[in-house]
Motif scaffolding. Structure first.
Motif, PDB file in Angstrom:
ATOM      1  N   UNK A  63       0.828  -1.202   0.000  1.00 10.08           N
ATOM      2  CA  UNK A  63       0.000   0.000   0.000  1.00 10.08           C
ATOM      3  C   UNK A  63       0.869   1.261   0.000  1.00 10.08           C
ATOM      4  N   UNK A  64       1.918   1.232   0.809  1.00 18.88           N
ATOM      5  CA  UNK A  64       2.843   2.363   0.854  1.00 18.88           C
ATOM      6  C   UNK A  64       3.557   2.528  -0.483  1.00 18.88           C
ATOM      7  N   UNK A  65       3.964   1.406  -1.092  1.00 17.57           N
ATOM      8  CA  UNK A  65       4.646   1.464  -2.393  1.00 17.57           C
ATOM      9  C   UNK A  65       3.751   2.088  -3.450  1.00 17.57           C
ATOM     10  N   UNK A  66       2.471   1.756  -3.402  1.00 17.17           N
ATOM     11  CA  UNK A  66       1.534   2.341  -4.361  1.00 17.17           C
ATOM     12  C   UNK A  66       1.381   3.836  -4.156  1.00 17.17           C
ATOM     13  N   UNK A  67       1.486   4.254  -2.895  1.00 15.40           N
ATOM     14  CA  UNK A  67       1.324   5.677  -2.600  1.00 15.40           C
ATOM     15  C   UNK A  67       2.518   6.490  -3.080  1.00 15.40           C
ATOM     16  N   UNK A  68       3.716   5.963  -2.917  1.00 15.22           N
ATOM     17  CA  UNK A  68       4.907   6.753  -3.240  1.00 15.22           C
ATOM     18  C   UNK A  68       5.496   6.426  -4.601  1.00 15.22           C
ATOM     19  N   UNK A  69       5.080   5.298  -5.207  1.00 17.55           N
ATOM     20  CA  UNK A  69       5.606   4.935  -6.527  1.00 17.55           C
ATOM     21  C   UNK A  69       4.645   5.336  -7.621  1.00 17.55           C
ATOM     22  N   UNK A  70       5.076   5.212  -8.843  1.00 16.09           N
ATOM     23  CA  UNK A  70       4.210   5.499  -9.982  1.00 16.09           C
ATOM     24  C   UNK A  70       3.978   4.213 -10.759  1.00 16.09           C
ATOM     25  N   UNK A  71       2.906   4.208 -11.510  1.00 12.37           N
ATOM     26  CA  UNK A  71       2.571   3.011 -12.281  1.00 12.37           C
ATOM     27  C   UNK A  71       3.708   2.649 -13.214  1.00 12.37           C
ATOM     28  N   UNK A  72       3.861   1.361 -13.475  1.00  9.24           N
ATOM     29  CA  UNK A  72       4.923   0.924 -14.387  1.00  9.24           C
ATOM     30  C   UNK A  72       4.781   1.636 -15.717  1.00  9.24           C
ATOM     31  N   UNK A  73       5.926   1.957 -16.302  1.00  9.01           N
ATOM     32  CA  UNK A  73       5.916   2.729 -17.541  1.00  9.01           C
ATOM     33  C   UNK A  73       6.299   4.169 -17.230  1.00  9.01           C
ATOM     34  N   UNK A  74       6.397   5.012 -18.260  1.00 14.51           N
ATOM     35  CA  UNK A  74       6.822   6.387 -18.039  1.00 14.51           C
ATOM     36  C   UNK A  74       5.675   7.233 -17.483  1.00 14.51           C
ATOM     37  N   UNK A  75       6.030   8.396 -16.986  1.00 13.88           N
ATOM     38  CA  UNK A  75       5.043   9.309 -16.439  1.00 13.88           C
ATOM     39  C   UNK A  75       4.044   9.701 -17.521  1.00 13.88           C
ATOM     40  N   UNK A  76       2.737   9.670 -17.214  1.00  8.33           N
ATOM     41  CA  UNK A  76       1.745  10.041 -18.233  1.00  8.33           C
ATOM     42  C   UNK A  76       1.973  11.456 -18.747  1.00  8.33           C
ATOM     43  N   UNK A  77       1.599  11.657 -19.984  1.00 10.29           N
ATOM     44  CA  UNK A  77       1.751  12.976 -20.579  1.00 10.29           C
ATOM     45  C   UNK A  77       0.622  13.897 -20.136  1.00 10.29           C
ATOM     46  N   UNK A  78       0.988  15.099 -19.754  1.00 11.43           N
ATOM     47  CA  UNK A  78       0.014  16.121 -19.403  1.00 11.43           C
ATOM     48  C   UNK A  78      -0.398  16.805 -20.706  1.00 11.43           C
ATOM     49  N   UNK A  79      -1.626  16.598 -21.124  1.00  5.52           N
ATOM     50  CA  UNK A  79      -2.067  17.108 -22.418  1.00  5.52           C
ATOM     51  C   UNK A  79      -2.029  18.636 -22.452  1.00  5.52           C
ATOM     52  N   UNK A  80      -1.797  19.200 -23.625  1.00  5.88           N
ATOM     53  CA  UNK A  80      -1.666  20.659 -23.731  1.00  5.88           C
ATOM     54  C   UNK A  80      -2.831  21.426 -23.119  1.00  5.88           C
ATOM     55  N   UNK A  81      -4.062  20.944 -23.305  1.00  2.00           N
ATOM     56  CA  UNK A  81      -5.211  21.689 -22.790  1.00  2.00           C
ATOM     57  C   UNK A  81      -5.140  21.815 -21.275  1.00  2.00           C
ATOM     58  N   UNK A  82      -4.694  20.757 -20.583  1.00  2.00           N
ATOM     59  CA  UNK A  82      -4.570  20.814 -19.135  1.00  2.00           C
ATOM     60  C   UNK A  82      -3.321  21.577 -18.722  1.00  2.00           C
ATOM     61  N   UNK A  83      -2.232  21.370 -19.466  1.00  2.00           N
ATOM     62  CA  UNK A  83      -0.978  22.054 -19.146  1.00  2.00           C
ATOM     63  C   UNK A  83      -1.169  23.562 -19.188  1.00  2.00           C
ATOM     64  N   UNK A  84      -1.725  24.067 -20.280  1.00  2.00           N
ATOM     65  CA  UNK A  84      -1.888  25.517 -20.423  1.00  2.00           C
ATOM     66  C   UNK A  84      -2.939  26.060 -19.463  1.00  2.00           C
ATOM     67  N   UNK A  85      -3.980  25.286 -19.219  1.00  2.00           N
ATOM     68  CA  UNK A  85      -5.019  25.738 -18.293  1.00  2.00           C
ATOM     69  C   UNK A  85      -4.450  25.848 -16.885  1.00  2.00           C
ATOM     70  N   UNK A  86      -3.676  24.855 -16.488  1.00  2.00           N
ATOM     71  CA  UNK A  86      -3.097  24.867 -15.148  1.00  2.00           C
ATOM     72  C   UNK A  86      -2.052  25.966 -15.009  1.00  2.00           C
ATOM     73  N   UNK A  87      -1.240  26.146 -16.031  1.00  2.00           N
ATOM     74  CA  UNK A  87      -0.226  27.204 -15.993  1.00  2.00           C
ATOM     75  C   UNK A  87      -0.884  28.575 -15.961  1.00  2.00           C
ATOM     76  N   UNK A  88      -1.900  28.781 -16.787  1.00  2.00           N
ATOM     77  CA  UNK A  88      -2.601  30.061 -16.820  1.00  2.00           C
ATOM     78  C   UNK A  88      -3.252  30.347 -15.470  1.00  2.00           C
ATOM     79  N   UNK A  89      -3.873  29.329 -14.876  1.00  2.00           N
ATOM     80  CA  UNK A  89      -4.506  29.471 -13.570  1.00  2.00           C
ATOM     81  C   UNK A  89      -3.456  29.826 -12.509  1.00  2.00           C
ATOM     82  N   UNK A  90      -2.318  29.171 -12.557  1.00  2.00           N
ATOM     83  CA  UNK A  90      -1.257  29.413 -11.575  1.00  2.00           C
ATOM     84  C   UNK A  90      -0.678  30.814 -11.726  1.00  2.00           C
TER      85      UNK A  90
END
Length: 472
Positions: A63-90
């Motif tokens: 359970x702890x490993x699941x909390x601090x680790x990430x799913x196997x494979x590379x980090x998911x891509x943050x899609x442009x629509x979310x990236x720009x929305x989050x950056x603009x909001x910040x």
């Protein structure tokens, strides 16, 4: 430690924070955590033991490993629509953060007096709980801006020192220094210098204000905010990975963005948008920006199924725009691929009296669906690959596909897949002037020859653009 009996639960939590900062997979995190578990299991063999049993309940280690680790494979891509929305909001939060920082300063003067705290609420119309929650979001916004504009790893944030920010402020530098250890060849880390736009400086100033950082002291720059200081371990003067994650998630939730953000997402998103927007092909520059020792690491940031998920639509739109303008004669394009465009235009026009937009669309869509068309922009033009023309790329190193890390002007201007247009004229004019300046002042023969070759390449492209524009 001289004995396992001195190991505390705080030490175990620190080890978990360290593993989380490594951004390893769940299985890798579990393997590392098992070392702590084995210290208890083998206490008889070791002849000493801890004063508590870590991960005592069944499944607690996983359970702890699941909390601090990430799913196997590379980090998911943050899609442009979310990236720009989050950056603009910040950025918006940072821009309006001064008032909240002043309220936080006022509240800190009375927070330990219940009467004074109530008076604060009546005077400013803000409840202490609301103030603390919003300041956490503000601090998270500063972190998001930093990851977005610098592409840093999480450990680079924790390694950013007060001295680094002080140097930038005192000298009014346009860059900020730091350290990276993951791709370093030495134990002390590799020194870095990254561009520091005004938005980043504003975020760092606000972060310093919220965390009570004094530029007269030393130590880590990012630390718990003053309003949360009583909730932290007294000796901790830097943010651990888990708290960084929570801060970023709070920012996303405050704008209704349905994602769990992680620092590496911003690093990957920057890489993808860098490639998607410009497709420089200059992966060497991107490697330098991301502080990779090996170009192969950089390439992984531009590949993957999730990348294609949003790049395919963007590439299709780009292809449609370029092809429509070229085939309808709306803009002048020159280069090796111009011959192909002329041939396609004649073929399409032979089917009808007037070339309709839907014909262009049908042709482009068909090529895309078959995976036969890609267009990669660069500062100086486009690399257009249709069908198996990748093997004709002048930059190819395997004789089968283009090697964009090998893309230089000298290769492009003689490549059958190259396309440039009138709007890129300024690039070629600047290139021509720069090469001519080097040619006139260089003393080294080899440098002089290279400058002359560059000058002739730029002059050749400018001549082609002029002929196409003026029909000469």
């Amino acid at each position: 430690m001289y004995s396992l009996s001195t190991l505390t639960k705080s030490d175990v939590r620190a080890y978990e924070d360290y593993i989380e900062a490594l951004e390893v997979t769940v299985s890798a995190a579990e393997s590392r955590l098992s070392a702590i578990s084995l210290l208890w299991d083998l206490r008889t063999e070791l002849g000493e033991a801890m004063n508590f049993r870590p991960y005592g309940s069944r499944g607690s280690l996983r359970k702890c490993a699941r909390r601090i680790g990430r799913a196997d494979g590379h980090t998911p891509t943050l899609k442009p629509e979310f990236f720009f929305k989050l950056l603009d909001h910040s950025l918006g939060l940072v821009a309006g953060g001064e008032r909240w920082a002043e309220l936080a300063d006022a509240y800190l003067q009375c927070r330990y007096s219940q009467t004074a705290a109530k008076r604060f609420s009546r005077q400013f119309g803000v409840a202490p709980r609301q103030l603390i929650a919003h300041c956490r979001i503000l601090y998270g916004a500063c972190v998001v801006v930093m990851f977005s504009l610098l592409g840093h790893r999480i450990h680079e944030l924790t390694l950013l020192s007060i001295a680094n920010v002080r140097e930038m402020e005192v000298t009014d530098s346009k860059s900020i220094r730091g350290r990276v250890t993951k791709s370093s060849n030495g134990s002390g880390g590799t020194k870095t210098a990254s561009s520091a736009p005004a938005e980043l400086k504003a975020a760092l100033r606000l972060a310093a204000r919220l965390a009570g950082v004094s530029f007269d002291e030393e130590g880590s720059f990012f630390r718990p905010i003053l309003l949360d200081r009583n909730l932290q371990v007294k000796h901790r003067k830097s943010l651990d990975a888990h708290k960084v994650y929570r801060l970023m998630d709070q920012v996303a939730r405050s704008d209704g963005i349905p994602i769990r953000t992680r620092p590496h997402m911003f690093r990957r998103a920057y890489s993808m948008i860098f490639v998607w927007r410009y497709e420089f092909g200059d992966l060497a520059y991107l490697r330098e920006f991301l502080h990779h020792n090996d170009l192969r690491h950089t390439v992984t940031y531009t590949q993957g199924d999730d990348v294609r998920e949003f790049l395919s639509e963007a590439e299709r739109d780009l292809s449609m725009s370029i092809m429509e303008r070229a085939l309808h004669g709306g803009e002048v394009f020159v280069g090796g691929f111009g011959v192909v465009l002329n041939r396609v235009a004649r073929r399409l026009q032979s089917m009808t009296v007037a070339l309709r937009p839907d014909q262009v669309s049908e042709w482009i869509n068909a090529q895309h669906e078959q995976g036969k068309l890609t267009i990669r922009p660069a500062p100086h033009g486009y690399c257009v690959i249709v069908g198996d023309r990748g093997k004709r790329a002048a930059c190819s190193t395997d004789g089968k596909t283009p090697n964009y890390a090998n893309r230089v002007d000298a290769h492009c201007v003689r490549c059958l897949n190259f396309l440039t247009r009138e709007s890129r004229r300024s690039y070629w004019e600047e290139s021509k002037e720069a090469h001519w300046s080097v040619f006139k002042t260089a003393k080294v023969k080899a440098l002089k020859q290279a400058a002359k070759a560059g000058f002739e390449i730029a002059k050749r492209m400018l001549r082609a653009l002029s002929r196409a524009t003026h029909g000469k």
